[in-house]
Write an enzyme that holds these catalytic residues in place. Structure first.
Site, PDB file in Angstrom:
ATOM      1  N   GLY A  48       1.002  -1.509   0.154  1.00 19.87           N
ATOM      2  CA  GLY A  48      -0.165  -0.098  -0.242  1.00 19.87           C
ATOM      3  C   GLY A  48       0.837   1.380  -0.146  1.00 19.87           C
ATOM      4  CB  ALA A  49       4.250   1.797  -1.083  1.00 20.68           C
ATOM      5  N   GLY A  52      -0.767   7.849   1.744  1.00 25.42           N
ATOM      6  CA  GLY A  52      -0.576   7.848   2.961  1.00 25.42           C
ATOM      7  C   GLY A  52       0.617   7.223   3.666  1.00 25.42           C
ATOM      8  CB  ILE A  53       0.910   5.364   6.650  1.00 27.95           C
ATOM      9  CG1 ILE A  53       0.311   6.467   7.587  1.00 27.95           C
ATOM     10  CG2 ILE A  53       2.079   4.751   7.470  1.00 27.95           C
ATOM     11  CD1 ILE A  53      -0.418   5.556   8.728  1.00 27.95           C
ATOM     12  N   GLY A  54       2.080   4.246   3.841  1.00 29.55           N
ATOM     13  CA  GLY A  54       2.816   3.865   3.078  1.00 29.55           C
ATOM     14  C   GLY A  54       3.666   4.352   2.163  1.00 29.55           C
ATOM     15  CE1 TYR A 202      -9.742  -0.448   9.366  1.00 29.32           C
ATOM     16  CE2 TYR A 202     -10.604   0.503  11.045  1.00 29.32           C
ATOM     17  CZ  TYR A 202      -9.483   0.581  10.110  1.00 29.32           C
ATOM     18  OH  TYR A 202      -8.412   1.114  10.171  1.00 29.32           O
TER      19      TYR A 202
END
Ligand SMILES: *[C@@H]1O[C@H](CO)[C@@H](O)[C@H](O)[C@H]1NC(C)=O
Ligand SMILES: *[C@@H]1O[C@H](CO)[C@@H](O)[C@H](O)[C@H]1NC(C)=O
Length: 333
Positions: A48-49, A52-54, A202
């Site tokens: 998930g790069a 966001g955080i990734g 979730y």
């Protein structure tokens, strides 16, 4: 007589408040991980790069000199982000590789290619995640959130474990969040086919992340593979794209209200860097960190029997052994 100009008074009031909010955001927004700790010579995979955080974690790893593999679904977007990272960090060892965590075949192809290209893996960051998606199933028939957030990463990690062990000391970082505390494992209906509730699904997937981290950590004791679950806190990332609330007009009301206390993705990514690089965390065996501090996860998350149960179900559902066997067979020429 001097009369204050009303618009100017309001404007300066607004400016001052925005300034105060920014200052508050900077103070509240968490601290940066030590910039002097580099990652030269390390090979890193981040799922998930592309956002966001990734994305920010990939940027940070590249900046610190690592070789970074961005495991992503959307190749066009990945390439765009990769270029940005290479230009800004002057590190050209950043690669895009297709990996769809909703498909066991895609995960296996990713691992196959990675192993043919790289002898080592020092850091695996299981970051990709979906939040509060509408009812649905992955390509393999698992409920979407548990399927992507947990099962996909379970299989990815299992298939990379031999490489991680060979590369020890190495690390697995699992991104979860405080929602795990409200999570329950719906043992009778993990897929939540009955009474699907996107928020409960979730929460279940985030509890599964912590249970997985702990069980993996226990299994990796003494192997030199450290395992850490991290909670990046309340951050401003693409995860919110799935939140019904954020799709509507309310977004314009709710978002500004929360903005001051939401971490910027680069700040939120610091907890990943900490878990991946801080020398003190090399002994982590599935520990849970919030804002770079070790804390106890929920009581359920500490339930050893539950963790073991989930591990066994995950092995069975993902057909991890069959995929492992297929990977270890010599490739047809
Ligand atoms: C959930 O879906 C998977 C894959 O289709 C299936 O193997 C499993 O039996 C299902 N489990 C439940 C409890 O419905
Ligand atoms: C899921 O977790 C959130 C955050 O902790 C909590 O507010 C919510 O009530 C939980 N919902 C369900 C259905 O478990």
């Amino acid at each position: 007589m001097w009369v204050p100009n009303l618009p100017i008074v309001i404007l300066s009031g607004v400016t001052a408040s925005v300034g105060a909010l920014c200052l508050f955001k900077d103070l509240y927004g968490g601290v940066s991980f030590d910039k002097n700790i580099l990652a030269e010579g390390k090979t890193v995979i981040v799922t998930g790069a592309t956002s966001g955080i990734g994305k920010e974690a990939s940027w940070e790893f590249a900046k610190r000199g690592a070789k970074v593999f961005m495991a992503c679904r959307n190749m066009a977007k990945c390439e765009e982000v990769r270029r940005e990272i290479v230009l800004e960090t002057h590190n050209k060892y950043v690669y895009c590789r297709p990996c769809n965590l909703a498909s066991a075949d895609s995960i296996r192809s990713f691992v196959e290619r990675f192993k043919s290209e790289e002898p080592h893996l020092d850091i695996l960051v299981n970051n990709a995640g979906v939040m509060e998606t509408p009812k649905g199933v992955t390509r393999d028939g698992f409920e979407t959130q548990l399927g992507i957030n947990h099962f996909g990463h379970f299989l990815l990690t299992e298939l990379l474990l031999d490489t991680l062990q060979k590369s020890a000391p190495s690390r697995v970082v699992i991104v979860t969040c405080s929602a795990h505390q409200k999570g329950k494992i719906h043992k009778e209906d993990l897929n939540m086919t009955e009474n699907y509730d996107p928020v409960a699904a979730y929460n279940q997937s985030k509890l599964a992340n912590v249970l997985f981290a702990r069980e993996l950590g226990r299994r990796m004791l003494g192997t030199g593979v450290a395992v850490t679950a991290v909670d990046p806190g309340f951050s401003d990332t693409d995860l919110t794209r799935h939140m019904a609330m954020m799709k509507s007009l309310t977004r314009f009301v709710v978002y500004p209200l929360f903005w001051p206390v939401m971490k910027k993705p680069r700040t939120a990514a610091q907890v990943v860097l900490h878990a991946a690089l801080d020398p003190r965390l090399q002994a982590s065996a599935g520990d849970y960190y919030v804002d770079m501090k070790k804390v106890a996860p929920s009581e359920l998350a500490q339930d050893y029997e539950l963790g073991l149960w989930l591990w066994k179900v995950s092995e069975k559902w993902t057909r991890a052994d069959a995929h492992k066997a297929a990977l270890s067979r010599p490739q047809a020429a």
